[in-house]
Design a protein around this motif. Sequence first.
Motif, PDB file in Angstrom:
ATOM      1  N   GLU A 128       0.838  -1.198   0.000  1.00  0.00           N
ATOM      2  CA  GLU A 128       0.000   0.000   0.000  1.00  0.00           C
ATOM      3  C   GLU A 128       0.874   1.250   0.000  1.00  0.00           C
ATOM      4  N   ALA A 129       1.970   1.213   0.807  1.00  0.00           N
ATOM      5  CA  ALA A 129       2.884   2.362   0.838  1.00  0.00           C
ATOM      6  C   ALA A 129       3.551   2.557  -0.525  1.00  0.00           C
ATOM      7  N   GLU A 130       3.935   1.448  -1.165  1.00  0.00           N
ATOM      8  CA  GLU A 130       4.555   1.551  -2.493  1.00  0.00           C
ATOM      9  C   GLU A 130       3.564   2.106  -3.512  1.00  0.00           C
ATOM     10  N   GLN A 134       4.020   5.473  -5.542  1.00  0.00           N
ATOM     11  CA  GLN A 134       3.941   5.513  -7.001  1.00  0.00           C
ATOM     12  C   GLN A 134       2.991   6.608  -7.457  1.00  0.00           C
ATOM     13  N   VAL A 135       1.850   6.732  -6.755  1.00  0.00           N
ATOM     14  CA  VAL A 135       0.886   7.777  -7.104  1.00  0.00           C
ATOM     15  C   VAL A 135       1.511   9.155  -6.915  1.00  0.00           C
ATOM     16  N   GLU A 138       3.965   9.825  -9.668  1.00  0.00           N
ATOM     17  CA  GLU A 138       3.257  10.170 -10.898  1.00  0.00           C
ATOM     18  C   GLU A 138       2.755  11.608 -10.852  1.00  0.00           C
ATOM     19  N   GLN A 139       2.241  12.013  -9.685  1.00  0.00           N
ATOM     20  CA  GLN A 139       1.780  13.394  -9.539  1.00  0.00           C
ATOM     21  C   GLN A 139       2.942  14.373  -9.671  1.00  0.00           C
ATOM     22  N   LEU A 140       4.094  14.022  -9.064  1.00  0.00           N
ATOM     23  CA  LEU A 140       5.265  14.897  -9.178  1.00  0.00           C
ATOM     24  C   LEU A 140       5.746  14.986 -10.624  1.00  0.00           C
ATOM     25  N   ALA A 141       5.717  13.846 -11.324  1.00  0.00           N
ATOM     26  CA  ALA A 141       6.120  13.858 -12.737  1.00  0.00           C
ATOM     27  C   ALA A 141       5.190  14.743 -13.552  1.00  0.00           C
TER      28      ALA A 141
END
Length: 206
Positions: A128-130, A134-135, A138-141
């Motif tokens: 869940e932490a991973e 990842q989310v 993705e938001q930072l990207a």
Amino acid sequence: MKRRRAEEGGSSKKVIDLTSTKCCGKEVSLEEVKQITERQRKLHGYGGEEDLTSVWSEHFPISVVAKEHFQSKTDLDLIGSVDDLTRAQFMQVCAARLLCLGRYEELKARGEAERKKEESKEVQKSLEAERKLQVVNEQLALRDKELAELKSDVEGLKGKLERLDKDKTDLEARVVELAVEKKEAETSKENHGYAMLEIGFKRARK
């Protein structure tokens, strides 16, 4: 409730009461006792005729095997050399030790099950932490992409502003040039008027 009474006709009828929820001063879960009974039902029973070599088969010759393989003269002489009380005590010691070993293995299995359960929870938390990480990545990207686009737009606007400033400077210089041309045109017009008057004056004198 379970009760075990002394044999009928004895001098005293001792009763071992197992209806209490305590044993040796500790709480006893009757539900746990029932679960143990249910789990042990198959091991304490006998099977059918599918496999006659199975020691759980109802036709397995236990007494014959015991006599042929576990009743040697040396062992019988050893067992017969002690009295009945000693043999009974020995069997109680073996039974108690087997009970201790069995309880240890049971608790060990439960501990392993709890440990695996906790490990499974930790794995789920890690996954869940991973997933959350990842989310976030993705938001930072996406933010980085938007920021790069904004920087590109700003650079484009800066170039456009520089071009407009240059055009403004050119227009201002052109305005100055036109003002000079206008002034020169006005001066030329005035001089032309004077010249016409002079020509007319000269004609009038002739």
